[in-house]
Design a protein around this motif. Structure first.
Motif, PDB file in Angstrom:
ATOM      1  N   ALA A  96      31.437  25.139  41.229  1.00  0.00           N
ATOM      2  CA  ALA A  96      30.307  24.257  41.017  1.00  0.00           C
ATOM      3  C   ALA A  96      28.922  25.472  41.545  1.00  0.00           C
ATOM      4  O   ALA A  96      27.831  25.039  41.156  1.00  0.00           O
ATOM      5  CB  ALA A  96      30.661  23.740  42.408  1.00  0.00           C
ATOM      6  N   GLU A  97      28.864  26.327  42.692  1.00  0.00           N
ATOM      7  CA  GLU A  97      27.987  27.146  42.746  1.00  0.00           C
ATOM      8  C   GLU A  97      27.320  27.824  42.188  1.00  0.00           C
ATOM      9  O   GLU A  97      25.939  27.831  41.862  1.00  0.00           O
ATOM     10  CB  GLU A  97      28.257  27.461  44.293  1.00  0.00           C
ATOM     11  N   GLN A  98      28.640  28.397  41.202  1.00  0.00           N
ATOM     12  CA  GLN A  98      28.082  29.098  39.819  1.00  0.00           C
ATOM     13  C   GLN A  98      26.880  28.634  38.904  1.00  0.00           C
ATOM     14  O   GLN A  98      26.293  29.142  37.878  1.00  0.00           O
ATOM     15  CB  GLN A  98      29.147  29.963  39.107  1.00  0.00           C
ATOM     16  N   GLY A  99      27.442  26.991  38.870  1.00  0.00           N
ATOM     17  CA  GLY A  99      27.810  26.404  37.955  1.00  0.00           C
ATOM     18  C   GLY A  99      25.710  26.448  37.859  1.00  0.00           C
ATOM     19  O   GLY A  99      25.394  25.956  37.292  1.00  0.00           O
ATOM     20  N   PRO A 142      23.831  36.508  37.089  1.00  0.00           N
ATOM     21  CA  PRO A 142      24.500  36.327  38.768  1.00  0.00           C
ATOM     22  C   PRO A 142      25.225  37.571  38.241  1.00  0.00           C
ATOM     23  O   PRO A 142      26.283  37.613  37.340  1.00  0.00           O
ATOM     24  CB  PRO A 142      24.948  35.478  39.171  1.00  0.00           C
ATOM     25  N   THR A 143      26.152  38.109  39.596  1.00  0.00           N
ATOM     26  CA  THR A 143      27.590  39.133  39.600  1.00  0.00           C
ATOM     27  C   THR A 143      29.151  38.233  39.074  1.00  0.00           C
ATOM     28  O   THR A 143      29.484  38.879  38.331  1.00  0.00           O
ATOM     29  CB  THR A 143      27.171  39.851  40.465  1.00  0.00           C
ATOM     30  N   PHE A 144      28.648  37.255  39.161  1.00  0.00           N
ATOM     31  CA  PHE A 144      30.194  36.736  39.147  1.00  0.00           C
ATOM     32  C   PHE A 144      30.525  36.486  37.507  1.00  0.00           C
ATOM     33  O   PHE A 144      31.393  36.290  37.380  1.00  0.00           O
ATOM     34  CB  PHE A 144      30.180  35.029  39.120  1.00  0.00           C
ATOM     35  N   ILE A 145      30.337  37.173  36.125  1.00  0.00           N
ATOM     36  CA  ILE A 145      30.048  37.885  35.019  1.00  0.00           C
ATOM     37  C   ILE A 145      30.455  38.796  34.872  1.00  0.00           C
ATOM     38  O   ILE A 145      30.882  39.386  33.685  1.00  0.00           O
ATOM     39  CB  ILE A 145      29.356  36.930  34.179  1.00  0.00           C
ATOM     40  N   LEU A 146      30.500  40.006  35.891  1.00  0.00           N
ATOM     41  CA  LEU A 146      30.688  40.841  35.925  1.00  0.00           C
ATOM     42  C   LEU A 146      32.073  41.508  35.532  1.00  0.00           C
ATOM     43  O   LEU A 146      32.711  41.278  36.715  1.00  0.00           O
ATOM     44  CB  LEU A 146      30.124  41.763  36.990  1.00  0.00           C
ATOM     45  N   PRO A 196      39.561  41.884  30.388  1.00  0.00           N
ATOM     46  CA  PRO A 196      39.611  40.892  31.460  1.00  0.00           C
ATOM     47  C   PRO A 196      39.831  39.570  31.028  1.00  0.00           C
ATOM     48  O   PRO A 196      39.367  38.993  30.092  1.00  0.00           O
ATOM     49  CB  PRO A 196      38.145  41.054  32.399  1.00  0.00           C
ATOM     50  N   PRO A 197      40.441  38.342  31.490  1.00  0.00           N
ATOM     51  CA  PRO A 197      39.960  36.591  30.991  1.00  0.00           C
ATOM     52  C   PRO A 197      38.543  36.427  31.316  1.00  0.00           C
ATOM     53  O   PRO A 197      38.435  37.134  32.028  1.00  0.00           O
ATOM     54  CB  PRO A 197      41.134  35.687  32.015  1.00  0.00           C
ATOM     55  N   GLY A 198      37.976  35.642  30.348  1.00  0.00           N
ATOM     56  CA  GLY A 198      36.662  35.179  30.599  1.00  0.00           C
ATOM     57  C   GLY A 198      36.031  35.993  30.015  1.00  0.00           C
ATOM     58  O   GLY A 198      36.384  37.137  29.081  1.00  0.00           O
ATOM     59  N   VAL A 199      34.221  35.757  29.768  1.00  0.00           N
ATOM     60  CA  VAL A 199      33.941  36.141  29.611  1.00  0.00           C
ATOM     61  C   VAL A 199      33.335  37.250  29.907  1.00  0.00           C
ATOM     62  O   VAL A 199      32.131  36.526  31.142  1.00  0.00           O
ATOM     63  CB  VAL A 199      32.215  35.538  28.981  1.00  0.00           C
ATOM     64  N   LYS A 200      33.289  38.855  30.804  1.00  0.00           N
ATOM     65  CA  LYS A 200      33.020  39.528  31.808  1.00  0.00           C
ATOM     66  C   LYS A 200      32.183  40.831  30.581  1.00  0.00           C
ATOM     67  O   LYS A 200      32.781  41.401  29.628  1.00  0.00           O
ATOM     68  CB  LYS A 200      34.432  40.149  32.545  1.00  0.00           C
ATOM     69  N   ALA A 237      33.518  43.850  45.855  1.00  0.00           N
ATOM     70  CA  ALA A 237      33.740  41.957  46.356  1.00  0.00           C
ATOM     71  C   ALA A 237      33.512  41.926  44.748  1.00  0.00           C
ATOM     72  O   ALA A 237      33.559  40.116  44.633  1.00  0.00           O
ATOM     73  CB  ALA A 237      31.900  43.186  46.450  1.00  0.00           C
ATOM     74  N   VAL A 238      33.398  42.387  43.616  1.00  0.00           N
ATOM     75  CA  VAL A 238      33.426  41.411  42.242  1.00  0.00           C
ATOM     76  C   VAL A 238      35.119  40.725  42.422  1.00  0.00           C
ATOM     77  O   VAL A 238      34.528  39.466  42.287  1.00  0.00           O
ATOM     78  CB  VAL A 238      32.506  42.169  41.283  1.00  0.00           C
ATOM     79  N   LYS A 239      36.442  41.800  41.910  1.00  0.00           N
ATOM     80  CA  LYS A 239      37.215  40.739  42.226  1.00  0.00           C
ATOM     81  C   LYS A 239      37.230  40.054  43.519  1.00  0.00           C
ATOM     82  O   LYS A 239      37.844  39.233  43.131  1.00  0.00           O
ATOM     83  CB  LYS A 239      37.860  42.481  43.208  1.00  0.00           C
TER      84      LYS A 239
END
Length: 546
Positions: free
Chosen positions: A44-47, A69-73, A120-124, A338-340
């Motif tokens: 929710a927050e990332q969205g 944002p860093t959550f896609i890294l 990695p899984p997802g779009v990174k 921190a990303v992990k």
């Protein structure tokens, strides 16, 4: 120079026509079954952060200030990610001993296709290496020998990652320069993976100094659904493997899924005799599962790789405390951790510290009128009187003359003297390396990293000098949606603050307004958060071992 142009002209020509052919073949594909490992779950927050960015996508905004944002890294540098290409030595080490040239070529193609499933899984997106960043590692091979890898970021704008790999006991060498170039495609982002790799079998070929050389290009990478819909990672377009000496080539199409039919992650291709035009082998399957090769002369078809059962060989690195500050793992360790841990505020803070230091160094060089030089790589000698014209598309090559005829022990000693690779080695105690010749990089003054899924700063012409501090934004109009201040605060904690001017500008890429963000009709006007079907998937990364 004519030889180089002849080798690479076919590679670039097929690139230009690959988009249309991908769309056609993906709809003609006979393989069914989707793979779910390449989708991204957005909480929710990332969205809310993504929705806030999307809401500002209007013609006339400034793309150079877009920082996702860093959550896609992905929690490692591009210099580390390149090592995926070498993580299946069982597909590579026996090739130089094959006597039949066609068997050698087919085996090189099989090896080339074996590494794409490692992601990695997802779009990174991997971290953009800073100018001069270095990464070294090695592999303990099944026969108790080793392979070695040395890489350096030889340019930041445009980005160029140069690397060297060698398995001295197996007569294998790889030189490469990766030049990713990003594009915005509406609801998708593309990373055009330009550059080449040259795989050399040093015990083969007419010229013992160069060996039997194979030229390889890479597929492009696509992130689908970045604005609306499901976020999905795909490989696409046509790649080429070619051996000019053997007069054999392979065109391999990484097929993107069509609107109506087709499947994700499928490949198709043909191996041909360049002299006669005869098709010798046919390639098919899924790069994320099983892949097949069919001998068109005999009709025999066999599975040559099963990604669901294959176990990558992880590279090993020196302990972090032995590494220099500019080496990838040490440089990005706090950001990566921190990303992990999904602590995106800390990840952003740590990444910003590195970026700010780079801006200051670039500003200092500019003020002093000095140019930056790579430490470990030199320009290819492709000019008048040069002896490396066929390597011109590499641009950069390891700055050390390596005698392929030397004994493996001598080669290991030479390679490990270029830069520390093994545990216990440091710059202070490594053996003296041959003195490198300094070469400048004309575009290296711009050193500000940008961890966008798309690097828009090339077209902005922005100076490497830090942008001026901006005044606090004016109060929002009364008709602004409730809660937008909270969303802005979240954006600032997961990305870099923009400078003056509008946040985003698609310019000529986007001439019409995007659809407004969907909202729930519940009276609260909250955005609908996009989620993938892999919400419970944990990220898994093939990191190097120390």
């Amino acid at each position: 120079m004519h030889g180089s142009h002849k080798i690479t002209a076919g590679l670039s020509r097929r690139r230009r026509h690959s988009n249309a052919s991908s769309a056609r073949s993906s709809q003609d594909g006979s393989i069914t079954g989707d793979i779910d490992d390449d989708t991204t779950s957005v909480d929710a927050e990332q969205g809310n952060v993504l929705t806030h960015i999307i809401s500002q996508l209007r013609p006339g905004a400034d793309l150079s200030r877009v920082v996702l944002p860093t959550f896609i890294l992905e929690p490692r540098s591009m210099l580390e990610r390149i090592t995926n290409f070498m993580c299946h030595p069982e597909m590579l080490l026996s090739i130089p001993e094959l006597e039949d040239p066609v068997d050698r070529f087919v085996s090189v193609v099989k090896f080339y296709l074996s590494g794409w499933h490692i992601r990695p899984p997802g779009v990174k997106k991997p971290l953009n290496p800073i100018l001069g960043e270095i990464h070294t590692c090695y592999w303990d091979l099944p026969d108790h020998t080793r392979a070695y890898y040395i890489s350096e970021q030889t340019s930041h704008h445009p980005p160029k990652s140069s690397y060297f790999y060698m398995a001295p006991s197996h007569h294998i060498r790889i030189d490469g320069t990766l030049k990713p170039r990003s594009k915005f495609l509406g609801n998708s982002a593309a990373s055009m993976m330009e550059g080449i790799a040259v795989l050399s079998l040093t015990n083969r070929g007419k010229n013992p100094k160069k060996g039997e050389q194979y030229w390889l290009t890479q597929p492009n990478m696509y992130a689908r659904g970045i604005l609306f819909g499901q976020m999905k990672y795909e490989l696409g377009d046509v790649s080429v493997v070619r051996c000019p000496e053997l007069k054999l080539s392979a065109e391999i199409e990484f097929k993107t899924k069509g609107w109506v039919s087709g499947t994700y992650n499928s490949i198709g291709g043909t191996i041909r005799n360049d002299e006669t035009g005869e098709a010798l082998f046919e390639l098919s399957g899924l790069w994320s599962e099983e892949m097949y090769v069919k001998d068109l002369r005999t009709g025999q078809r066999e599975m040559f790789f099963n990604a669901t059962r294959a176990k990558p060989s992880r590279p090993r690195i020196r302990p972090v405390e032995e590494q220099e500050e500019g080496e990838s793992v040490r440089l990005w360790r706090k950001t990566a951790q921190a990303v992990k841990e999904k602590n995106h505020e800390v990840a952003t803070d740590e990444k910003t510290k590195i970026e700010e230091a780079q801006r200051q160094e670039a500003a200092k060089r500019q003020a002093e009128g000095t140019k930056w030089h790579p430490k470990l790589f030199r320009r290819v000698r492709d000019g008048p009187g040069g002896d490396e014209a066929e390597l011109s598309d590499l641009e950069w090559i390891i700055d050390s003359e390596i005698d392929h005829s030397a004994e493996p022990e001598k080669l290991v000693e030479h390679i490990t003297s270029i830069y520390p690779i093994l545990k216990g080695q440091t710059l202070a105690n490594k053996q003296a390396a041959p003195q490198p010749t300094q070469h400048s990089e004309n575009n290296s003054n711009h050193s500000q990293p940008s961890d966008n899924l798309i690097d828009f700063s090339e077209s902005s012409g922005a100076s490497a000098t830090p942008p001026p501090q901006t005044a606090p934004a004016a109060a929002a109009p009364a008709q602004q949606k409730s809660g937008s201040q909270d969303i802005s605060a979240m954006l600032q904690t997961t990305g870099k603050e923009a400078g003056e001017g509008p946040l985003i500008d698609f310019g000529a890429d986007l001439k019409k307004d995007l659809p407004a963000a969907e909202t729930k009709d519940d009276g609260k006007n909250k955005p609908i958060i996009r989620r993938s079907e892999t919400e419970d998937t944990d990220d898994a990364f093939y990191d190097a071992e120390s």
